[in-house]
Design a protein around this motif. Structure first.
Motif, PDB file in Angstrom:
ATOM      1  N   GLY A 228       0.883  -1.074   0.201  1.00  0.00           N
ATOM      2  CA  GLY A 228       0.074   0.094   0.104  1.00  0.00           C
ATOM      3  C   GLY A 228       0.633   1.270   0.174  1.00  0.00           C
ATOM      4  N   LEU A 229       1.843   1.379   0.903  1.00  0.00           N
ATOM      5  CA  LEU A 229       2.793   2.422   0.905  1.00  0.00           C
ATOM      6  C   LEU A 229       3.223   2.761  -0.464  1.00  0.00           C
ATOM      7  CD1 LEU A 229       4.427   1.739   4.328  1.00  0.00           C
ATOM      8  CD2 LEU A 229       2.877   3.468   3.783  1.00  0.00           C
ATOM      9  N   ILE A 230       3.716   1.746  -1.304  1.00  0.00           N
ATOM     10  CA  ILE A 230       4.341   2.119  -2.610  1.00  0.00           C
ATOM     11  C   ILE A 230       3.383   2.454  -3.734  1.00  0.00           C
ATOM     12  CG2 ILE A 230       5.556   0.762  -4.418  1.00  0.00           C
ATOM     13  CD1 ILE A 230       7.178   1.544  -1.987  1.00  0.00           C
ATOM     14  N   VAL A 254       4.834  -3.054 -16.428  1.00  0.00           N
ATOM     15  CA  VAL A 254       5.750  -3.950 -16.931  1.00  0.00           C
ATOM     16  C   VAL A 254       6.764  -4.639 -15.794  1.00  0.00           C
ATOM     17  CG1 VAL A 254       7.947  -4.090 -18.254  1.00  0.00           C
ATOM     18  CG2 VAL A 254       6.271  -2.857 -19.256  1.00  0.00           C
ATOM     19  N   GLY A 255       7.053  -3.859 -14.839  1.00  0.00           N
ATOM     20  CA  GLY A 255       7.958  -4.426 -13.833  1.00  0.00           C
ATOM     21  C   GLY A 255       7.241  -5.643 -13.020  1.00  0.00           C
ATOM     22  N   MET A 256       5.744  -5.058 -12.901  1.00  0.00           N
ATOM     23  CA  MET A 256       5.025  -6.232 -12.282  1.00  0.00           C
ATOM     24  C   MET A 256       4.964  -7.645 -13.000  1.00  0.00           C
ATOM     25  SD  MET A 256       1.078  -5.612 -10.972  1.00  0.00           S
ATOM     26  CE  MET A 256       1.326  -3.941 -10.248  1.00  0.00           C
ATOM     27  N   LEU A 257       4.757  -7.282 -14.397  1.00  0.00           N
ATOM     28  CA  LEU A 257       4.699  -8.369 -15.113  1.00  0.00           C
ATOM     29  C   LEU A 257       5.864  -9.570 -15.109  1.00  0.00           C
ATOM     30  CD1 LEU A 257       3.467  -9.888 -17.518  1.00  0.00           C
ATOM     31  CD2 LEU A 257       4.681  -8.534 -19.054  1.00  0.00           C
ATOM     32  N   VAL A 258       6.947  -8.767 -14.875  1.00  0.00           N
ATOM     33  CA  VAL A 258       8.348  -9.494 -14.975  1.00  0.00           C
ATOM     34  C   VAL A 258       8.264 -10.297 -13.436  1.00  0.00           C
ATOM     35  CG1 VAL A 258      10.718  -9.299 -14.606  1.00  0.00           C
ATOM     36  CG2 VAL A 258       9.811  -8.185 -16.360  1.00  0.00           C
ATOM     37  N   GLY A 259       7.922  -9.747 -12.579  1.00  0.00           N
ATOM     38  CA  GLY A 259       7.962 -10.221 -11.105  1.00  0.00           C
ATOM     39  C   GLY A 259       6.966 -11.440 -11.152  1.00  0.00           C
ATOM     40  N   ASP A 260       5.860 -11.219 -11.732  1.00  0.00           N
ATOM     41  CA  ASP A 260       4.624 -12.167 -11.571  1.00  0.00           C
ATOM     42  C   ASP A 260       5.119 -13.465 -12.474  1.00  0.00           C
ATOM     43  OD1 ASP A 260       3.013 -11.142  -9.788  1.00  0.00           O
ATOM     44  OD2 ASP A 260       1.950  -9.958 -11.342  1.00  0.00           O
ATOM     45  N   VAL A 261       5.745 -13.279 -13.506  1.00  0.00           N
ATOM     46  CA  VAL A 261       6.244 -14.575 -14.270  1.00  0.00           C
ATOM     47  C   VAL A 261       7.534 -15.135 -13.526  1.00  0.00           C
ATOM     48  CG1 VAL A 261       7.315 -15.153 -16.570  1.00  0.00           C
ATOM     49  CG2 VAL A 261       5.562 -13.385 -16.400  1.00  0.00           C
ATOM     50  N   LEU A 283      10.540  -3.859  -3.997  1.00  0.00           N
ATOM     51  CA  LEU A 283       9.664  -3.059  -4.211  1.00  0.00           C
ATOM     52  C   LEU A 283       9.630  -1.448  -3.603  1.00  0.00           C
ATOM     53  CD1 LEU A 283       6.463  -3.227  -5.047  1.00  0.00           C
ATOM     54  CD2 LEU A 283       5.986  -3.627  -2.881  1.00  0.00           C
ATOM     55  N   ALA A 284      10.398  -1.314  -2.717  1.00  0.00           N
ATOM     56  CA  ALA A 284      10.671   0.005  -2.114  1.00  0.00           C
ATOM     57  C   ALA A 284      11.895   1.011  -2.493  1.00  0.00           C
ATOM     58  CB  ALA A 284      10.356   0.100  -0.474  1.00  0.00           C
ATOM     59  N   VAL A 285      13.087   0.136  -2.160  1.00  0.00           N
ATOM     60  CA  VAL A 285      14.435   0.715  -2.189  1.00  0.00           C
ATOM     61  C   VAL A 285      14.595   1.761  -3.649  1.00  0.00           C
ATOM     62  CG1 VAL A 285      16.873   0.229  -2.377  1.00  0.00           C
ATOM     63  CG2 VAL A 285      15.353  -0.880  -0.867  1.00  0.00           C
ATOM     64  N   PRO A 286      14.219   1.091  -4.909  1.00  0.00           N
ATOM     65  CA  PRO A 286      14.322   2.046  -5.815  1.00  0.00           C
ATOM     66  C   PRO A 286      13.631   3.600  -5.777  1.00  0.00           C
ATOM     67  CG  PRO A 286      14.205  -0.222  -6.776  1.00  0.00           C
ATOM     68  CD  PRO A 286      13.724  -0.213  -5.215  1.00  0.00           C
ATOM     69  N   TYR A 287      12.603   3.444  -5.028  1.00  0.00           N
ATOM     70  CA  TYR A 287      11.744   4.769  -4.804  1.00  0.00           C
ATOM     71  C   TYR A 287      12.687   6.012  -4.213  1.00  0.00           C
ATOM     72  CZ  TYR A 287       7.656   3.398  -7.362  1.00  0.00           C
ATOM     73  OH  TYR A 287       6.517   2.987  -8.347  1.00  0.00           O
ATOM     74  N   LEU A 288      13.582   5.377  -3.164  1.00  0.00           N
ATOM     75  CA  LEU A 288      14.476   6.222  -2.515  1.00  0.00           C
ATOM     76  C   LEU A 288      15.177   7.129  -3.585  1.00  0.00           C
ATOM     77  CD1 LEU A 288      15.583   3.723   0.207  1.00  0.00           C
ATOM     78  CD2 LEU A 288      13.648   5.490   0.629  1.00  0.00           C
ATOM     79  N   LEU A 305      12.038  -1.224 -12.220  1.00  0.00           N
ATOM     80  CA  LEU A 305      12.794  -2.279 -11.175  1.00  0.00           C
ATOM     81  C   LEU A 305      11.897  -2.412  -9.989  1.00  0.00           C
ATOM     82  CD1 LEU A 305      15.567  -3.869 -10.498  1.00  0.00           C
ATOM     83  CD2 LEU A 305      16.530  -1.734  -9.740  1.00  0.00           C
ATOM     84  N   ALA A 306      11.350  -1.523  -9.339  1.00  0.00           N
ATOM     85  CA  ALA A 306      10.813  -1.512  -7.892  1.00  0.00           C
ATOM     86  C   ALA A 306       9.592  -2.345  -8.207  1.00  0.00           C
ATOM     87  CB  ALA A 306      10.294  -0.233  -7.241  1.00  0.00           C
ATOM     88  N   SER A 307       8.810  -2.273  -9.239  1.00  0.00           N
ATOM     89  CA  SER A 307       7.450  -3.122  -9.406  1.00  0.00           C
ATOM     90  C   SER A 307       7.723  -4.519  -9.607  1.00  0.00           C
ATOM     91  CB  SER A 307       6.768  -2.407 -10.765  1.00  0.00           C
ATOM     92  OG  SER A 307       6.398  -1.053 -10.522  1.00  0.00           O
TER      93      SER A 307
END
Length: 400
Positions: A228-230, A254-261, A283-288, A305-307
């Protein structure tokens, strides 16, 4: 793991999958159009974020009052009526001259309706598919969400450049109506999974049962809070890059798709079990990096990358199903969906408020830092709980 192709040979899976695809496309196009419409009218990052993610705020009411219907209502009728309600509500939002307050009111009403839909849909997936196919099915739905969001946000961004947001909202309403017809015509009239009438008391009673287990509590918190925070970070795309928000949303998809596959098809069960916390941190670190207000190309890379870290939800959902009795699966999955979306809506409101006080980039950075903190705290709590169980078992063995 069963192949994705084999899932489409399962009766009722295909119409449910296609209808969900149409609803996801409608949600992405309609949400981007509404967020753009409100931002153009008000210039407010908070109102723009709430218009896109406000339905999630109403999920807490659904989780409190409606979730007992997830297992006690006939799935086909419930899902088709919900899709029809979204078609009507989205079409109403396209009416010219509506003040932002009315638009947000409709958003919250639709979110209340959607709270019931998550439990009914995922409970039906759990019913249609055998236990060994459930993870593959959820993985495929997540992949569909990633692809559809990529296409939907990209298409929405292009359409908003050539037509008005209100026309985009009407297109989204048409997709919702298509989903309602697919559900009505493609699903069979299954009876409810549980007996009894839906009620507030039954909802509270089952919520208490699900929340009574410490492992389930930690699993729910892991599914709700870091995610939720992301999403709060994502709610600031429009104010961070007003002309390129669709591009950032597409990168996230796109990132979410890669993670799910990766999680759903390439990893063994043992590897999946070890990767929940690392994926949540990813999920969080790249947003820093948004603390430095990166230019659009670097922002796109960070978002993509984060997604990938959203793949953690598959691991956590698999764990939740192993901890939940089968006759409560719909309610349990509905509570997961409602809680997750509630935290997303709250996070969008918090992120929007931060963006108004400081800046969108700084708001993203603070939300990402909070996500990292929560993930680490949950990992330590889970490790402590497992240590206590091992120590207890050791004492019992010694006494024996």
């Amino acid at each position: 793991m069963p192949s994705y192709r084999s899932l489409f040979r399962t009766p009722e899976f295909t119409p449910l999958f296609l209808a969900s695809s149409a609803q996801t496309a409608a949600q992405t196009m309609g949400g981007l159009a509404l967020g753009t419409l409100v931002y153009r009218a008000t210039g407010s990052p908070l109102l723009s974020a709430l218009s896109m993610f406000g339905p999630s705020l109403a999920q807490v009411l659904g989780a409190t009052f409606l979730l007992s219907g997830s297992d006690r209502l006939p799935p086909r009728t419930t899902l088709s009526v919900i899709a029809g309600a979204f078609a009507a509500g989205t079409a109403f939002q396209a009416v010219p001259g509506l003040p932002p307050g009315v638009l947000l009111g409709v958003v919250l009403l639709l979110g209340l309706v959607a709270a019931l839909g998550g439990g009914v849909r995922w409970g039906l997936v759990n019913e249609i598919l055998t236990k060994d196919r459930y993870l593959a099915g959820r993985s495929l739905f997540n992949i569909m969400n990633g692809l559809t969001q990529t296409v939907g946000y990209a298409t929405g961004g292009v359409l908003l450049a050539v037509i008005s947001p209100r026309t985009c909202l009407l297109l989204a309403a048409t997709l919702y109506l298509t989903a309602a017809l697919l559900l009505r015509l493609g699903l069979t009239a299954r009876p409810p999974r549980a007996t009894g009438r839906p009620s507030v008391a039954a909802t509270w009673r089952t919520n208490a049962v699900l929340w009574s287990s410490r492992p389930r509590r930690l699993t729910y918190l892991g599914l709700w809070v870091p995610n939720g925070l992301i999403v709060g970070c994502e709610s600031l795309y429009v104010s961070y890059a007003p002309t390129s928000a669709g591009t950032l949303f597409a990168c996230a998809a796109v990132g979410m798709l890669v993670g799910d596959v990766t999680v759903g098809r390439l990893l063994s069960p043992e590897a999946r079990a070890r990767l929940a916390t690392p994926l949540l941190l990813l999920l969080a670190v790249p947003y820093l990096a948004f603390a430095a207000h990166p230019p659009l190309p670097l922002a796109m890379l960070c978002v993509t990358l984060a997604s990938v870290g959203f793949g953690a939800s598959l691991v956590q959902q698999e764990r939740l199903m192993t901890l939940t009795p089968g006759d409560l699966s719909g309610h349990a999955l509905g509570l997961h969906s409602a809680g997750m979306l509630t935290l997303q809506g709250v996070s969008a409101a918090v992120a929007g408020s931060l963006a108004q006080l400081i800046s969108p980039a700084a708001g993203m950075t603070l939300m990402a830092g909070a996500s990292v903190t929560v993930t680490v705290a949950l990992a330590l709590a889970g490790r402590e709980g497992r240590s206590q169980v091992r120590n207890t078992r050791g004492r019992l063995d010694a006494e024996a």
